[in-house]
Design a protein around this motif. Sequence first.
Motif, PDB file in Angstrom:
ATOM      1  N   ALA A  39       5.521  -5.840   5.801  1.00  0.00           N
ATOM      2  CA  ALA A  39       4.429  -5.155   5.438  1.00  0.00           C
ATOM      3  C   ALA A  39       3.789  -6.538   4.202  1.00  0.00           C
ATOM      4  O   ALA A  39       2.747  -5.874   3.730  1.00  0.00           O
ATOM      5  CB  ALA A  39       5.078  -4.282   3.886  1.00  0.00           C
ATOM      6  N   GLU A  40       4.157  -8.075   4.298  1.00  0.00           N
ATOM      7  CA  GLU A  40       3.657  -9.036   3.284  1.00  0.00           C
ATOM      8  C   GLU A  40       2.436  -9.644   4.111  1.00  0.00           C
ATOM      9  O   GLU A  40       1.752 -10.846   3.138  1.00  0.00           O
ATOM     10  CB  GLU A  40       4.552  -9.815   2.555  1.00  0.00           C
ATOM     11  N   THR A  57      -6.608  -5.804  -1.607  1.00  0.00           N
ATOM     12  CA  THR A  57      -5.648  -5.928   0.169  1.00  0.00           C
ATOM     13  C   THR A  57      -6.971  -7.161   1.250  1.00  0.00           C
ATOM     14  O   THR A  57      -5.961  -7.481   1.024  1.00  0.00           O
ATOM     15  CB  THR A  57      -6.569  -4.889   1.161  1.00  0.00           C
ATOM     16  N   LYS A 108       1.768  -4.102   9.347  1.00  0.00           N
ATOM     17  CA  LYS A 108       0.539  -3.334   9.377  1.00  0.00           C
ATOM     18  C   LYS A 108      -0.956  -3.800   9.497  1.00  0.00           C
ATOM     19  O   LYS A 108      -0.874  -5.051  10.187  1.00  0.00           O
ATOM     20  CB  LYS A 108       0.536  -4.273   7.294  1.00  0.00           C
ATOM     21  N   PHE A 138      -2.630  -0.288   3.593  1.00  0.00           N
ATOM     22  CA  PHE A 138      -1.967   0.988   2.906  1.00  0.00           C
ATOM     23  C   PHE A 138      -0.397   1.065   3.939  1.00  0.00           C
ATOM     24  O   PHE A 138      -0.642   0.730   5.118  1.00  0.00           O
ATOM     25  CB  PHE A 138      -2.637   1.945   4.351  1.00  0.00           C
ATOM     26  N   GLY A 139      -0.015   1.659   4.031  1.00  0.00           N
ATOM     27  CA  GLY A 139       1.785   2.210   4.529  1.00  0.00           C
ATOM     28  C   GLY A 139       3.083   0.784   4.693  1.00  0.00           C
ATOM     29  O   GLY A 139       2.625  -0.247   3.458  1.00  0.00           O
ATOM     30  N   GLY A 140       3.768   0.585   5.523  1.00  0.00           N
ATOM     31  CA  GLY A 140       4.418  -0.257   5.435  1.00  0.00           C
ATOM     32  C   GLY A 140       4.178  -1.104   6.866  1.00  0.00           C
ATOM     33  O   GLY A 140       3.133  -1.063   7.103  1.00  0.00           O
ATOM     34  N   SER A 162       1.741  -3.888  -4.137  1.00  0.00           N
ATOM     35  CA  SER A 162       2.630  -4.802  -4.109  1.00  0.00           C
ATOM     36  C   SER A 162       1.625  -6.027  -3.446  1.00  0.00           C
ATOM     37  O   SER A 162       2.156  -6.846  -3.463  1.00  0.00           O
ATOM     38  CB  SER A 162       4.148  -5.117  -4.350  1.00  0.00           C
ATOM     39  N   ASN A 163       0.898  -5.732  -2.147  1.00  0.00           N
ATOM     40  CA  ASN A 163       0.699  -6.412  -0.877  1.00  0.00           C
ATOM     41  C   ASN A 163      -0.186  -5.997  -0.714  1.00  0.00           C
ATOM     42  O   ASN A 163      -0.781  -6.594   0.452  1.00  0.00           O
ATOM     43  CB  ASN A 163       1.804  -6.378   0.205  1.00  0.00           C
ATOM     44  N   GLN A 191      -1.271   6.439  -0.111  1.00  0.00           N
ATOM     45  CA  GLN A 191      -0.019   5.252   0.273  1.00  0.00           C
ATOM     46  C   GLN A 191      -0.617   3.835   0.053  1.00  0.00           C
ATOM     47  O   GLN A 191      -0.057   3.470   0.843  1.00  0.00           O
ATOM     48  CB  GLN A 191      -1.335   5.684   1.573  1.00  0.00           C
ATOM     49  N   PHE A 192      -1.457   3.354  -0.949  1.00  0.00           N
ATOM     50  CA  PHE A 192      -1.349   1.906  -1.450  1.00  0.00           C
ATOM     51  C   PHE A 192      -0.086   1.275  -1.362  1.00  0.00           C
ATOM     52  O   PHE A 192      -0.176   2.177  -1.626  1.00  0.00           O
ATOM     53  CB  PHE A 192      -2.556   1.395  -2.358  1.00  0.00           C
ATOM     54  N   ASP A 193      -0.179   0.280  -0.906  1.00  0.00           N
ATOM     55  CA  ASP A 193       0.477  -0.366  -1.283  1.00  0.00           C
ATOM     56  C   ASP A 193       0.471  -1.765  -2.823  1.00  0.00           C
ATOM     57  O   ASP A 193      -0.211  -2.087  -2.409  1.00  0.00           O
ATOM     58  CB  ASP A 193       1.250  -2.051   0.274  1.00  0.00           C
TER      59      ASP A 193
END
Length: 678
Positions: free
Chosen positions: A250-251, A226, A197, A192-194, A188-189, A184-186
């Motif tokens: 998400a960023e 994170t 956040k 977790f998730g979109g 790029s940013n 579930q890890f993002d």
Amino acid sequence: MANRLAAAASPYLLQHAGNPVDWLEWGPEAFAEARRRDVPILLSVGYAACHWCHVMAHESFEDDQVAEVMNAGFVPVKVDREERPDVDAIYMAATTAMTGHGGWPMTAFLTPGGEPFFCGTYYPKVHFLRVLDAVQEAWTDRREQVLSSSATVTEALGGMARSGPSSPLDAHALDAAVTTLAGQFDPSNGGFGGAPKFPPSMALEFLLRHHGRTGSAEALRMVTETAEAMGRGGMYDQLAGGFARYSVDAEWVVPHFEKMLYDNAQLLRTYLHLWRSLSAADAAPDHGATADLAKRVVRETAEFLLRDLGTAEGAFASALDADATDEAGHSVEGLTYAWTPAQLAEALGPDDGARAAELLGVTEAGTFEHGASTLQLRSDPADPEWWEEARQRLLTARAQRPQPARDDKVVTAWNGLAIAALAEVGALLEEPRYLSAARTCAELLLDRHLVDGRLRRVSRDGVAGSAEGVAADYGDLAEGLLALHQATGEARYLHEATRLLETAVELFGDDGGFYDVAEDRVASEGLITRPRDLTDNVEPSGTSALAGALTTSAALTGSTEHRELAERAVAAAGAIARQEPRFASWTLAVAEAQLAGPLQVAVVGPPNAAGRAGLERAVRHSTSPGLVLTAGEPDAAGIPLLAQRPLVGGEAAAYVCRGFVCDRPVTTVEELTAALRR
């Protein structure tokens, strides 16, 4: 019946005291009035820092037309979810079940007996008027259908509160939870998730503990990426410290600007533990910049707590609002915090303003609204001294802007989280001010919130409210007191924590986890069911909070009963932890402590002895999730770990134990470090 909120203790309720709506507080009077008039209760639940609560209040509750309809056909009841989490939990479960989503403000229509039959969240004025008309029509013309529906919902809510099958968490389950989180890890940013956040503080703590127990590079990577993204983004206040409640993207660029005590207390502790992990002797050298960032965030967030949330009595206020009021009297979200290039130039001058804009990601197009930008610090400044001077000048300029309102009620559970964080920061960074703040807060809670042996949920201006504490209040305050005991060596905090836990077991316990409210409060508070929520959302659940405190208490005192209760509580939430680890993160963190411990360290020696200080320092820098520490004079009264632990050759000594079975004492930092690694 006139609005009855003027005498309320809650700042949120007081915000509605001037409404034309005839609000009542939750309680027997409201139910009696609904029965007398034979009309539904219109329950509105929110909290003081909630942006959309303010919007609905302005559009509807301050409007004479809407108020007339509400007063004529309903008994309106206003509840502060932070003051009455039990009421909020019951009707949020109903709202989620009926609509598929939840949120605040929450709007629920209840029978005079409190059973819900129609629920929603925010309604614009026109839509809200239609809802009011439809509910009145259903209550008048289709009463049997309404009552049948409400009975079905109430029965389902009761079923949700019953305990499920026990599912203990072993090493394999904890490994699997890390794997699930990795999926579930993002990458790029971070996070977790979109979008939106939320800061995953408990998940990060679980991953740090997993890394401490297993050395998992994957777990540490998710935490560092994170923490780096959050700490450099717009959700973190780059000028004054402290985190906003969540990022709308998400960023981590644009926050929802309210600042909550529970977020900042938990993140303070998480960043401290990250700094400790990255500063360990065996840490990878390429983590140095992130370690520096984590330490800066720790200091700035601790200062934010003391400066902006500290109350006159020595506790901590609940939140800062998302909005501030502009010159026209309008509530504007982010008004205090967002900047344009022109505003930076006005505060710093053209050259420094342009330099700050480039550093902080402030553009002409803007990253927020109306050409304004949130402040980000995606890379460290090339000239730290220049940036520090510019930061202070920007803070001075920002102080001239309208400021967000503060919800200054003191919530027991959240202050318990703050005590734990500040005690650990004060001890690990050797900063007496933070330790003193933790001690002052603890003394206030024990003096004002503990009434006739039971906790009250909130106080304001040093006066406790009438709402009883829930399970999380007992668990989180005990957690804070146990951390304070380990930081100071004072037996009083260990004894008070143990006493709170014994009371909590009596009030909330069953054969597995814990209910959220005491059984004797269900009928007296007009609750249609006895709520129990095993999920960790933005703060630990009552069950996981008590499980964590009981685990630590057992390690410090040798109580097998506390250890068994803690293990059963973890197992009660085990099924959720296996399926959705993000929503049982504190349960997983506690399970890591149980699996790694108890690792008990007793450091004995005169208080100011250099040898004792060095040994304590070595223990505090250990990353073992199962470790507890007690330091003091040999055989100090009331501290089990210090019993029969003599000095060695007249020198300070450390005893490393498991289950009170100890290795031979050591007197040097090198010997102790080696023993802890073993």
